[in-house]
Design a protein around this motif. Sequence first.
Motif, mmCIF file in Angstrom:
data_model
loop_
_atom_site.group_PDB
_atom_site.id
_atom_site.type_symbol
_atom_site.label_atom_id
_atom_site.label_comp_id
_atom_site.label_asym_id
_atom_site.label_seq_id
_atom_site.Cartn_x
_atom_site.Cartn_y
_atom_site.Cartn_z
ATOM 1 N N ILE A 168 8.415 0.047 1.376
ATOM 2 C CA ILE A 168 8.500 0.227 -0.079
ATOM 3 C C ILE A 168 7.630 -0.802 -0.787
ATOM 4 O O ILE A 168 6.953 -0.494 -1.780
ATOM 5 N N ALA A 169 7.628 -2.033 -0.275
ATOM 6 C CA ALA A 169 6.762 -3.066 -0.849
ATOM 7 C C ALA A 169 5.298 -2.672 -0.734
ATOM 8 O O ALA A 169 4.501 -2.891 -1.654
ATOM 9 N N ALA A 170 4.925 -2.050 0.387
ATOM 10 C CA ALA A 170 3.546 -1.597 0.556
ATOM 11 C C ALA A 170 3.197 -0.510 -0.458
ATOM 12 O O ALA A 170 2.091 -0.493 -1.018
ATOM 13 N N VAL A 171 4.128 0.418 -0.704
ATOM 14 C CA VAL A 171 3.893 1.470 -1.701
ATOM 15 C C VAL A 171 3.692 0.848 -3.078
ATOM 16 O O VAL A 171 2.786 1.254 -3.836
ATOM 17 N N VAL A 172 4.512 -0.146 -3.417
ATOM 18 C CA VAL A 172 4.392 -0.804 -4.724
ATOM 19 C C VAL A 172 3.036 -1.505 -4.848
ATOM 20 O O VAL A 172 2.382 -1.464 -5.904
ATOM 21 N N ILE A 173 2.583 -2.163 -3.779
ATOM 22 C CA ILE A 173 1.267 -2.808 -3.803
ATOM 23 C C ILE A 173 0.176 -1.771 -4.037
ATOM 24 O O ILE A 173 -0.766 -1.981 -4.814
ATOM 25 N N GLY A 174 0.300 -0.611 -3.377
ATOM 26 C CA GLY A 174 -0.671 0.455 -3.603
ATOM 27 C C GLY A 174 -0.657 0.957 -5.031
ATOM 28 O O GLY A 174 -1.713 1.224 -5.622
ATOM 29 N N LEU A 175 0.537 1.077 -5.618
ATOM 30 C CA LEU A 175 0.634 1.504 -7.017
ATOM 31 C C LEU A 175 -0.015 0.490 -7.953
ATOM 32 O O LEU A 175 -0.651 0.864 -8.947
#
Length: 510
Positions: A168-175
């Motif tokens: 989820i942290a990786a998705v947020v970084i991508g966003l």
Amino acid sequence: MLDNLLLGFSVALTFSNLLYAFIGVFVGNLIGVLPGIGALAAIAMLLPITYGLDPTGSLMMLAGIYYGTSFGGATTSILLNIPGTVSHAVVCLDGHPLAKKGRAGPAIFMAMFASFLGVSIGTLFMTAFSPWLAQVAFSFGPAEYFSLMAMGLLAASTLSSGSAVRAIAAVVIGLIFGCVGTDPNSGVWRFTFDLPDLADGVPLVALALAFFGVSDVLATAGLLPSQAKEKTAITKGQVRPTRQDMKESAGAMARGSLLGAFIGAIPGMGGALAAFISYATEKNVSKNPAQFGHGAIQGVSGPEAANSSADITSFIPTLTLGIPGGAVMALMMGALMIHDITPGPLLITQHPELFWGLVISFWVGNLMLLLLNIPLIGIWVRMLSAPYRFIFPIVIFLICIAAYASTNAMFDVGLALSLGVVAFFLSRLHIPPAPMLLGFILGPLLEENFRRALELSRGDLSVFITRPLSATFLGIIVALLLWVGLSFYKAHLRAKSQPHPVSEPTLSAS
């Protein structure tokens, strides 16, 4: 339908059209092996050559370049951990670990076979269900796009094999990376630091090269020579896949092909989203999900089949609705209009020889690609038996070329190398790159369609549940969240019910 197929074979199997298709797939395959260039640059450069050709032959050649780049892009993903195109970033997750285990040959073979099977099923769907798929694609509005992409972001949290929190942290970084650039509604620059090169956002190719290529090189270069040699050595091994490989990949290829055929028919989706969702699907249905990320053959065959199938069915909205699903499809539509052919619902009836000849050429061209590439598998694998001190500079050189070729700007080269350092430190924190990349791809589209849906509904949030397709996707999201929560709850109860071992008391010296 049989008459249409016979018409397509009679057009596609003429000597001149076969020659044009072969030129297209050969050039596309060659460009696909070179990372970062992609189909868009290749078609843009070769489009003027088609001015003097007949419409059918020119479109066959351009289409051959398009799916030829997709076919060849898996090679560098598996061998060097450099995604040839963004759609092949998922293949890096299991393809490169397979190569490190000495199974580069079977991985490349299965990627090629899955690509051919995906094209075959996509062509079959395009032949049988083009009018129906076109109507489904036409029914998609901003609300449906938003719900579908939200479901894709939820699937991104299952792409990694580690902690869900880190995913989820990786998705947020991508966003966050996706927020850089020009606001789609107001046109104001956001988080660009007043750099004109970032006005269009962070380049996707540079980001993918940084998080998969540069990061891996930095992680391996920091090891001792013996450890680095052990990690990067790719033995020759066998080229053909085993019977177990074929058995494990059969279901993945079938599911990926069907999934890609549907997603590709939706304008703007393309093969990248199909590959990511296919990988998440295979991981969820697998009896041993822990093997994903460490060399699961399904993690190569499923996304490759989905990617190739989506590349074929993406022609449906372009040809039958006149709606290009992306920049490549816009160039293809421009090639048609140069020859005074207007894409739209009347294309099939007014130019049946062009439409059905093009459909059959997809299958014929990919058969050419399969026969052309299978003898080269052993050569590709033997090239990587070189010492790691020679491989690393070559990889960095290819990354620089790919970053520069995507936009012809040295800024992207420096950005790719700088983001590679950031990606290296994120990898030390066990932040997976694949969910980050999908978050970066879907984030701007998610925001744009959310705001557009609210503008059209005058701020009414109920538009996301009153439209049937959007409500269906949101229902799937809720069901997935409930299923994941129930699974965690059952696992917690099982862990709590297990008796803890009690240590026997010992007598003291006293």
